[in-house]
Enzyme design. Structure first.
Site: not given
Ligand SMILES: [Zn+2]
Length: 387
Positions: A75, A137
């Protein structure tokens, strides 16, 4: 597919998927899965609850212990409101730099790890490469834990995990952990001239926020231990970024909400810090209830990322130092999945191409020279796993 692509060519594909954390990442996972399948590598998915996102991991080479995990996230942060000179989801090279959202954080490393797969297969490994690519993340390292758990269960134990967050290919051995606690105070509304009969949620919240100020000052005054001394600032910190509360200047506020975030030096007990705060919450609440029993304070822990503690004689650190030649002491202030791997018992370090200063920015870029340094790292890693 079975077509060998350079890291640069793979990066071009990865950047073209607009995998902003709020969107599904399944299209990029499909692409990576197909790419790996082209080399006969079976990838495994670990989905989120509603099946809209997935982590992906794979074992390349023999199914034996002692391999190396290459960890990245799929992401990226949004581009909303940012002023880009090029299309953020098209890789553009200009003046030795590769522009695009995620080039630096951290599809550049993802691309290097994927490009290393055919190299590893050709060379023939004695110990495996394991690839671990997560979702979510950027919104608090939410995706990786379920994947790490499954890898620990199903794959032969790796000796080291390299988390490829941008570090200019330096070996980063530590970062602070972070936790957030949302706090909502319910006060009691009266006209402010009758303040002794009311409970102002705003003024009670101020007591909790000032507690954070005092703890910061206390921590700053204390002599830091050897791990803490590596960080700037060399202690655990508490911060409140936003407060909402109250409706009028002459009414004691009924509601007040804020979020307290604390960044904890690795090795210190984050849960104990949270408990200290919650003890203070109960104390303030008792004072509110003595005035008006219907008042209360509710708290909710919103996310927690464990710190990465520098390891003594760490396998991952020794490996990364050997491969990069970097012998400097580096710790960083941002949180990563490295702490999650370490918590699961893996030796972990951060080492990846690009500069964190370019992450999340408009016109994010990765220096071509950093991608090349990253590729040299992969070549040496494959060589070391082949012996
Ligand atoms: Zn990162």
């Amino acid at each position: 597919m079975a077509q060998k692509l350079s890291a640069r060519e793979i990066l071009e594909h990865l950047v073209a998927f607009p995998t902003v954390s709020r969107e599904s990442n399944l299209a990029i996972v499909d692409w990576i899965e197909e790419y790996l399948a082209g080399f006969g590598v079976k990838a495994h998915r670990v989905y989120n609850e509603d099946g809209t996102k997935a982590n992906l991991y794979a074992n390349i080479g023999p199914e034996v212990e002692g391999g190396v995990i290459l960890s990245g996230h799929t992401d990226v942060v949004p581009v909303d409101g940012q002023d880009w000179d090029t299309d953020p989801f098209t890789l553009v090279e200009k003046d030795g730099r590769l522009y695009g959202r995620g080039t630096c954080d951290m599809k550049g490393f993802d691309a290097l790890a994927l490009a290393a797969v055919p190299l590893a297969l050709e060379r023939g490994l004695k110990r495996p490469l394991q690839i671990a690519l997560s979702y979510d993340e950027e919104v608090g390292c939410l995706g990786a834990p379920s994947m790490i758990e499954e890898m620990a269960e199903r794959l032969p134990r790796a000796a080291a995990a390299i988390i490829g967050e941008p570090s200019m290919m330096q070996v980063v051995t530590g970062h602070k952990g972070a936790q957030s606690v949302r706090t909502h105070l319910r006060g009691f509304e009266v006209h402010s001239s009758q303040i002794h009969r009311g409970v102002s949620a705003v003024m009670e919240a101020a007591k909790l926020i000032d507690w954070a100020n005092r703890v910061n000052a206390e921590n700053a005054a204390a002599t830091p231990g050897p791990v803490a001394a590596m960080f700037d600032p060399p202690h655990t910190t508490f911060h409140v970024g936003t407060v909402q509360g109250g409706t009028a200047n002459n009414i004691t506020a009924r509601d007040c909400r804020f979020t307290l975030t604390f960044r904890v030096v690795p090795g210190e007990d984050a849960d104990a810090w949270r408990q200290r705060y919650l003890d203070k919450v109960r104390e303030v609440e008792a004072g509110m209830r003595a005035v008006e029993p219907s008042t209360f304070i509710e708290t909710e822990s919103s996310f927690g990322v464990p710190g990465l503690a520098p390891e003594e004689d760490g396998v991952a650190e020794a490996l990364a130092r050997r491969l990069t030649g970097d012998n400097g002491e580096h710790v960083v202030s941002y949180g990563t999945e490295a702490g999650q791997f370490q918590r699961a018992g893996y030796s972990a370090v951060i080492c990846g191409p690009g500069n964190i200063d370019q992450a999340h920015q408009a016109n994010e870029y990765l220096e071509v020279s950093q991608l090349e340094a990253g590729w040299a790292f992969m070549e040496r890693l494959v060589e070391s796993l082949a012996k």
